[in-house]
Design a protein around this motif. Structure first.
Motif, mmCIF file in Angstrom:
data_model
loop_
_atom_site.group_PDB
_atom_site.id
_atom_site.type_symbol
_atom_site.label_atom_id
_atom_site.label_comp_id
_atom_site.label_asym_id
_atom_site.label_seq_id
_atom_site.Cartn_x
_atom_site.Cartn_y
_atom_site.Cartn_z
ATOM 1 N N HIS A 193 0.820 -1.205 0.000
ATOM 2 C CA HIS A 193 0.000 0.000 0.000
ATOM 3 C C HIS A 193 0.865 1.272 0.000
ATOM 4 O O HIS A 193 1.753 1.420 0.831
ATOM 5 C CB HIS A 193 -0.902 -0.010 1.245
ATOM 6 N N GLY A 194 0.619 2.151 -0.967
ATOM 7 C CA GLY A 194 1.301 3.446 -1.010
ATOM 8 C C GLY A 194 2.669 3.442 -1.659
ATOM 9 O O GLY A 194 3.412 4.418 -1.542
ATOM 10 N N THR A 195 3.020 2.384 -2.352
ATOM 11 C CA THR A 195 4.361 2.263 -2.935
ATOM 12 C C THR A 195 4.711 3.446 -3.837
ATOM 13 O O THR A 195 5.758 4.072 -3.672
ATOM 14 C CB THR A 195 4.479 0.944 -3.737
ATOM 15 N N PHE A 196 3.864 3.748 -4.809
ATOM 16 C CA PHE A 196 4.148 4.859 -5.721
ATOM 17 C C PHE A 196 4.169 6.183 -4.975
ATOM 18 O O PHE A 196 5.043 7.017 -5.203
ATOM 19 C CB PHE A 196 3.129 4.924 -6.864
ATOM 20 N N THR A 197 3.223 6.377 -4.078
ATOM 21 C CA THR A 197 3.152 7.648 -3.344
ATOM 22 C C THR A 197 4.417 7.877 -2.545
ATOM 23 O O THR A 197 4.968 8.985 -2.550
ATOM 24 C CB THR A 197 1.902 7.676 -2.443
ATOM 25 N N ARG A 198 4.923 6.854 -1.863
ATOM 26 C CA ARG A 198 6.177 7.012 -1.113
ATOM 27 C C ARG A 198 7.324 7.368 -2.051
ATOM 28 O O ARG A 198 8.136 8.249 -1.762
ATOM 29 C CB ARG A 198 6.498 5.734 -0.322
ATOM 30 N N ALA A 199 7.407 6.685 -3.196
ATOM 31 C CA ALA A 199 8.482 6.971 -4.154
ATOM 32 C C ALA A 199 8.358 8.395 -4.695
ATOM 33 O O ALA A 199 9.356 9.104 -4.829
ATOM 34 C CB ALA A 199 8.443 5.961 -5.301
ATOM 35 N N TYR A 200 7.151 8.821 -4.989
ATOM 36 C CA TYR A 200 6.907 10.177 -5.491
ATOM 37 C C TYR A 200 7.320 11.222 -4.450
ATOM 38 O O TYR A 200 8.054 12.166 -4.761
ATOM 39 C CB TYR A 200 5.418 10.310 -5.847
ATOM 40 N N VAL A 201 6.884 11.028 -3.218
ATOM 41 C CA VAL A 201 7.204 11.978 -2.142
ATOM 42 C C VAL A 201 8.711 12.019 -1.900
ATOM 43 O O VAL A 201 9.301 13.098 -1.795
ATOM 44 C CB VAL A 201 6.439 11.615 -0.851
ATOM 45 N N ARG A 202 9.340 10.867 -1.821
ATOM 46 C CA ARG A 202 10.793 10.839 -1.597
ATOM 47 C C ARG A 202 11.549 11.531 -2.726
ATOM 48 O O ARG A 202 12.538 12.234 -2.489
ATOM 49 C CB ARG A 202 11.273 9.400 -1.431
ATOM 50 N N THR A 203 11.086 11.345 -3.957
ATOM 51 C CA THR A 203 11.738 11.991 -5.099
ATOM 52 C C THR A 203 11.589 13.502 -5.026
ATOM 53 O O THR A 203 12.550 14.241 -5.241
ATOM 54 C CB THR A 203 11.157 11.452 -6.423
ATOM 55 N N LEU A 204 10.385 13.977 -4.714
ATOM 56 C CA LEU A 204 10.191 15.428 -4.590
ATOM 57 C C LEU A 204 11.070 16.010 -3.490
ATOM 58 O O LEU A 204 11.669 17.072 -3.666
ATOM 59 C CB LEU A 204 8.725 15.754 -4.302
ATOM 60 N N LEU B 247 -3.881 8.705 0.357
ATOM 61 C CA LEU B 247 -2.685 8.776 -0.476
ATOM 62 C C LEU B 247 -2.730 9.991 -1.398
ATOM 63 O O LEU B 247 -1.699 10.614 -1.652
ATOM 64 C CB LEU B 247 -2.506 7.482 -1.272
ATOM 65 N N GLU B 248 -3.912 10.354 -1.876
ATOM 66 C CA GLU B 248 -4.032 11.570 -2.673
ATOM 67 C C GLU B 248 -3.676 12.794 -1.846
ATOM 68 O O GLU B 248 -2.964 13.688 -2.310
ATOM 69 C CB GLU B 248 -5.444 11.711 -3.244
ATOM 70 N N ILE B 249 -4.112 12.813 -0.594
ATOM 71 C CA ILE B 249 -3.777 13.927 0.302
ATOM 72 C C ILE B 249 -2.265 14.008 0.497
ATOM 73 O O ILE B 249 -1.685 15.094 0.482
ATOM 74 C CB ILE B 249 -4.516 13.778 1.647
ATOM 75 N N VAL B 250 -1.622 12.873 0.673
ATOM 76 C CA VAL B 250 -0.163 12.857 0.851
ATOM 77 C C VAL B 250 0.526 13.421 -0.393
ATOM 78 O O VAL B 250 1.439 14.247 -0.290
ATOM 79 C CB VAL B 250 0.341 11.432 1.176
ATOM 80 N N ARG B 251 0.097 12.975 -1.586
ATOM 81 C CA ARG B 251 0.711 13.487 -2.824
ATOM 82 C C ARG B 251 0.468 14.988 -2.976
ATOM 83 O O ARG B 251 1.372 15.738 -3.358
ATOM 84 C CB ARG B 251 0.187 12.719 -4.041
ATOM 85 N N LEU B 252 -0.746 15.434 -2.655
ATOM 86 C CA LEU B 252 -1.052 16.868 -2.744
ATOM 87 C C LEU B 252 -0.234 17.674 -1.731
ATOM 88 O O LEU B 252 0.232 18.777 -2.043
ATOM 89 C CB LEU B 252 -2.549 17.109 -2.546
ATOM 90 N N ALA B 253 -0.051 17.126 -0.543
ATOM 91 C CA ALA B 253 0.779 17.804 0.458
ATOM 92 C C ALA B 253 2.228 17.898 -0.019
ATOM 93 O O ALA B 253 2.889 18.934 0.154
ATOM 94 C CB ALA B 253 0.705 17.075 1.794
ATOM 95 N N ALA B 254 2.721 16.832 -0.642
ATOM 96 C CA ALA B 254 4.092 16.863 -1.181
ATOM 97 C C ALA B 254 4.198 17.888 -2.301
ATOM 98 O O ALA B 254 5.184 18.631 -2.384
ATOM 99 C CB ALA B 254 4.497 15.479 -1.672
ATOM 100 N N ASP B 255 3.175 17.946 -3.166
ATOM 101 C CA ASP B 255 3.161 18.963 -4.220
ATOM 102 C C ASP B 255 3.167 20.364 -3.614
ATOM 103 O O ASP B 255 3.887 21.253 -4.087
ATOM 104 C CB ASP B 255 1.924 18.812 -5.117
ATOM 105 N N GLY B 256 2.370 20.556 -2.578
ATOM 106 C CA GLY B 256 2.323 21.863 -1.911
ATOM 107 C C GLY B 256 3.654 22.221 -1.266
ATOM 108 O O GLY B 256 4.103 23.372 -1.337
#
Length: 186
Positions: free
Chosen positions: A88-99, A147-156
């Motif tokens: 669960h959340g594999t892509f989101t973690r990778a996306y957040v870590r990359t940002l 997970l969408e909230i996490v990605r949006l928070a990382a974008d913010g």
């Protein structure tokens, strides 16, 4: 910069890459408005006609720069995906870590690209298509509001980083990253 047009062998791939590198550097250092065809041709050491051989107009050049940056982002995310434990959340973690890894680099090409995405409708549509494709690819592990909230928070957090004044210290990135990663596990 490459050799003078009269003294070099025909190496279209080398010339094309030099043009892309120069356009990316100009955008990073001076903003997208500095990416004129003449400025890119001059910086790459080619004629404007040589540039037109590879890119028929500025939009095509900008799109190629954007595509290259997206390929780099894909590569960085794929490297993070390989390190992740999966589930669960594999892509989101990778996306957040990359940002957050890119936040640590003050000269990240994503700073210039972020402004392009915000200002240019075509770039914005490319970004949304890229994200949608990634979310479809990772639908088995990365759907859901949290997970969408996490990605949006990382974008913010990324946008706040890009827009902050140079003399502003910013937030505690390590703590913020840890909190966002922990939210992907709930």
């Amino acid at each position: 910069m490459i050799d003078s047009p009269r003294n070099r062998k025909k190496q279209p791939d080398v010339v094309r890459q030099a043009l892309l590198d120069c356009a990316t550097k100009l955008a990073l250092e001076h903003g997208l408005s500095a990416v004129s065809l003449q400025a890119v041709a001059t910086a790459a050491g080619v004629t404007k006609g040589g540039l037109f051989h590879h890119f028929p107009n500025k939009q095509a050049l900008i799109e190629a720069v954007f595509d290259g940056m997206m390929e780099n982002l894909d590569r960085e995310i794929d490297e993070e995906l390989e390190k992740d434990e999966g589930g669960h959340g594999t892509f989101t973690r990778a996306y957040v870590r990359t940002l957050f890894a890119d936040r640590a680099q003050n000269n990240s090409p994503w700073s210039a690209q972020t402004m392009t995405v915000l200002a240019d409708p075509y770039s914005k549509s490319l970004w949304h298509r890229w994200m949608n494709d990634r979310l479809i690819k990772h639908a088995a592990t990365d759907t859901g509001t949290r997970l969408e909230i996490v990605r949006l928070a990382a974008d913010g957090a990324w946008l706040a980083h890009v827009l902050r004044p140079d003399d502003h210290a910013g937030s505690d990135d390590a703590s913020l990253l840890q909190e966002l990663i922990e939210l992907t596990d709930r």
